[in-house]
Write an enzyme that holds these catalytic residues in place. Structure first.
Site, mmCIF file in Angstrom:
data_model
loop_
_atom_site.group_PDB
_atom_site.id
_atom_site.type_symbol
_atom_site.label_atom_id
_atom_site.label_comp_id
_atom_site.label_asym_id
_atom_site.label_seq_id
_atom_site.Cartn_x
_atom_site.Cartn_y
_atom_site.Cartn_z
ATOM 1 N N SER A 1 0.827 -1.210 0.000
ATOM 2 C CA SER A 1 0.000 0.000 0.000
ATOM 3 C C SER A 1 0.856 1.252 0.000
ATOM 4 O O SER A 1 1.643 1.500 0.927
ATOM 5 C CB SER A 1 -0.910 0.011 1.223
ATOM 6 O OG SER A 1 -1.501 1.289 1.333
ATOM 7 N N HIS B 1 -1.086 -1.147 -4.327
ATOM 8 C CA HIS B 1 -2.373 -0.809 -3.704
ATOM 9 C C HIS B 1 -2.425 0.700 -3.475
ATOM 10 O O HIS B 1 -1.537 1.291 -2.868
ATOM 11 C CB HIS B 1 -2.498 -1.569 -2.388
ATOM 12 C CG HIS B 1 -3.849 -1.465 -1.744
ATOM 13 N ND1 HIS B 1 -4.940 -2.205 -2.148
ATOM 14 C CD2 HIS B 1 -4.291 -0.696 -0.714
ATOM 15 C CE1 HIS B 1 -5.979 -1.914 -1.391
ATOM 16 N NE2 HIS B 1 -5.625 -0.996 -0.511
ATOM 17 N N ASP C 1 -4.741 3.773 -2.046
ATOM 18 C CA ASP C 1 -5.867 4.054 -1.139
ATOM 19 C C ASP C 1 -6.387 5.473 -1.320
ATOM 20 O O ASP C 1 -5.681 6.437 -1.021
ATOM 21 C CB ASP C 1 -5.403 3.890 0.313
ATOM 22 C CG ASP C 1 -5.204 2.436 0.687
ATOM 23 O OD1 ASP C 1 -6.167 1.660 0.577
ATOM 24 O OD2 ASP C 1 -4.074 2.073 1.094
ATOM 25 N N MET D 1 -9.107 8.239 -0.136
ATOM 26 C CA MET D 1 -9.986 8.540 1.009
ATOM 27 C C MET D 1 -10.555 9.943 0.861
ATOM 28 O O MET D 1 -9.819 10.872 0.516
ATOM 29 C CB MET D 1 -9.178 8.476 2.300
ATOM 30 C CG MET D 1 -8.484 7.154 2.525
ATOM 31 S SD MET D 1 -7.542 7.210 4.047
ATOM 32 C CE MET D 1 -6.896 5.543 4.078
ATOM 33 N N HIS E 1 -8.243 1.233 -4.279
ATOM 34 C CA HIS E 1 -9.234 0.987 -3.211
ATOM 35 C C HIS E 1 -9.907 2.318 -2.888
ATOM 36 O O HIS E 1 -9.293 3.200 -2.296
ATOM 37 C CB HIS E 1 -8.474 0.414 -1.997
ATOM 38 C CG HIS E 1 -9.292 0.229 -0.766
ATOM 39 N ND1 HIS E 1 -8.724 -0.017 0.467
ATOM 40 C CD2 HIS E 1 -10.642 0.253 -0.557
ATOM 41 C CE1 HIS E 1 -9.673 -0.144 1.380
ATOM 42 N NE2 HIS E 1 -10.841 0.028 0.786
ATOM 43 N N MET F 1 -12.151 4.523 -0.818
ATOM 44 C CA MET F 1 -12.853 4.716 0.459
ATOM 45 C C MET F 1 -13.573 6.054 0.377
ATOM 46 O O MET F 1 -13.236 7.009 1.078
ATOM 47 C CB MET F 1 -11.842 4.665 1.616
ATOM 48 C CG MET F 1 -11.377 3.244 1.910
ATOM 49 S SD MET F 1 -9.854 3.208 2.871
ATOM 50 C CE MET F 1 -8.675 3.337 1.528
ATOM 51 N N MET G 1 -11.804 -6.016 4.731
ATOM 52 C CA MET G 1 -11.004 -5.134 5.593
ATOM 53 C C MET G 1 -10.735 -5.864 6.903
ATOM 54 O O MET G 1 -11.655 -6.373 7.546
ATOM 55 C CB MET G 1 -11.745 -3.831 5.898
ATOM 56 C CG MET G 1 -11.867 -2.848 4.754
ATOM 57 S SD MET G 1 -10.332 -2.398 3.910
ATOM 58 C CE MET G 1 -9.323 -1.785 5.257
ATOM 59 N N GLY H 1 -9.220 3.768 7.015
ATOM 60 C CA GLY H 1 -8.950 5.187 7.249
ATOM 61 C C GLY H 1 -7.492 5.489 7.538
ATOM 62 O O GLY H 1 -7.030 6.583 7.263
ATOM 63 N N GLY I 1 -3.266 3.720 7.974
ATOM 64 C CA GLY I 1 -2.319 2.611 7.945
ATOM 65 C C GLY I 1 -1.849 2.311 9.366
ATOM 66 O O GLY I 1 -2.105 3.075 10.303
ATOM 67 N N ASP J 1 -6.952 -6.599 3.637
ATOM 68 C CA ASP J 1 -6.322 -5.284 3.776
ATOM 69 C C ASP J 1 -6.410 -4.794 5.221
ATOM 70 O O ASP J 1 -7.502 -4.595 5.747
ATOM 71 C CB ASP J 1 -7.050 -4.310 2.828
ATOM 72 C CG ASP J 1 -6.417 -2.928 2.798
ATOM 73 O OD1 ASP J 1 -5.357 -2.727 3.419
ATOM 74 O OD2 ASP J 1 -7.015 -2.049 2.134
ATOM 75 N N GLY J 2 -5.239 -4.555 5.820
ATOM 76 C CA GLY J 2 -5.173 -3.950 7.148
ATOM 77 C C GLY J 2 -4.443 -4.815 8.157
ATOM 78 O O GLY J 2 -4.884 -5.921 8.457
ATOM 79 N N GLY J 3 -3.327 -4.317 8.650
ATOM 80 C CA GLY J 3 -2.598 -5.022 9.702
ATOM 81 C C GLY J 3 -1.968 -6.331 9.263
ATOM 82 O O GLY J 3 -1.622 -7.167 10.096
ATOM 83 N N GLY K 1 0.911 -2.319 4.119
ATOM 84 C CA GLY K 1 1.431 -0.949 4.112
ATOM 85 C C GLY K 1 2.591 -0.817 5.065
ATOM 86 O O GLY K 1 3.769 -0.860 4.685
#
Ligand code: DX5
Ligand code: ZN
Length: 213
Positions: free
Chosen positions: A6, A31, A33, A35, A64, A66, A135, A140, A142, A173-175, A195
């Protein structure tokens, strides 16, 4: 396994340098992002920046969105260089229409589910998807902590895809990090976004290599 680092965690003052690092690395997609400060609390960047990313990237852009009501911008993200466009279930009033518009514009289409949205919401649109993104943090920002319930959702989504659209890819996606990546793949994930795990590591190229293994 597809790895999609990301750019949200890249150095925005040195995007070209970081994109060239990704070009040279073993990653598969980039990726991106987007927002809007409304669907999520944060604002990142939009089409003008993506156009510049596209000039340097030699791998598909996995964009992606958002943003609220993303159907308004399908054409402009295609023009900016998106290859894959994912929209949130929670942000679309007419999801079926938006997915058709993305495919008609010549991009791969994906739906994203927030951690609070059940997999069963995809029963009637998974047939239209090239991928579904789960998700594993609330979107919102990283660098957040991975939500463990994601493993259950990956297994549920795998069952749903097997029943209704076996070609559909599952992206997370995430963590995502070196510790949980292989567990996600075992649960049925095809593509992982990372990310912080990549860009905050001392050697991002080596981290990408390690994640791919
Ligand atoms: C979060 C974004 C993610 C984010 C992932 O809202 O959608 O793509 O960049 O970052 P990490 O891997 O640091 O959680
Ligand atoms: Zn993302």
């Amino acid at each position: 396994m597809i790895l999609s680092p990301s750019l949200l965690s890249a150095d925005f003052g040195n995007l070209q340098r970081d994109i060239e690092m990704l070009n040279a690395s073993e990653c598969d997609w980039l990726h991106v992002d987007v927002m809007d400060g409304l669907f999520v609390p944060n604002i990142s960047f939009g089409q003008p920046v993506i156009k510049h990313i596209k000039k340097h990237a030699r791998k598909p852009l996995d964009v992606h969105l958002m943003i609220m009501d993303p159907g308004r911008y399908v054409g402009s993200f295609k023009e900016a260089g998106a290859d894959i466009l994912t929209v949130h279930y929670e942000a679309c009033t007419h999801l079926d229409r938006v997915l058709h518009a993305i495919k008609d514009a010549g991009m791969k289409a994906g739906v994203v589910l927030n951690p609070g949205s059940p997999v069963s919401l995809m029963e009637d649109t998974v047939q239209l998807c090239d991928l579904v993104l789960l998700m594993s943090v609330n979107p919102g920002f990283g660098g957040q902590k991975f939500i463990e319930n994601t493993y259950n959702k990956v297994r549920q989504l795998r069952d749903l895809c097997n029943r209704k659209n076996p070609e559909c890819l599952i992206e997370i996606d995430g963590g995502v990090n070196l510790q949980n990546a292989h567990l996600l793949v075992e649960a049925g994930a095809d593509a992982l976004v990372a990310g912080n795990a990549v860009f905050a590591s001392p050697d991002p190229m080596a981290t990408i290599k390690a994640m791919k293994q």
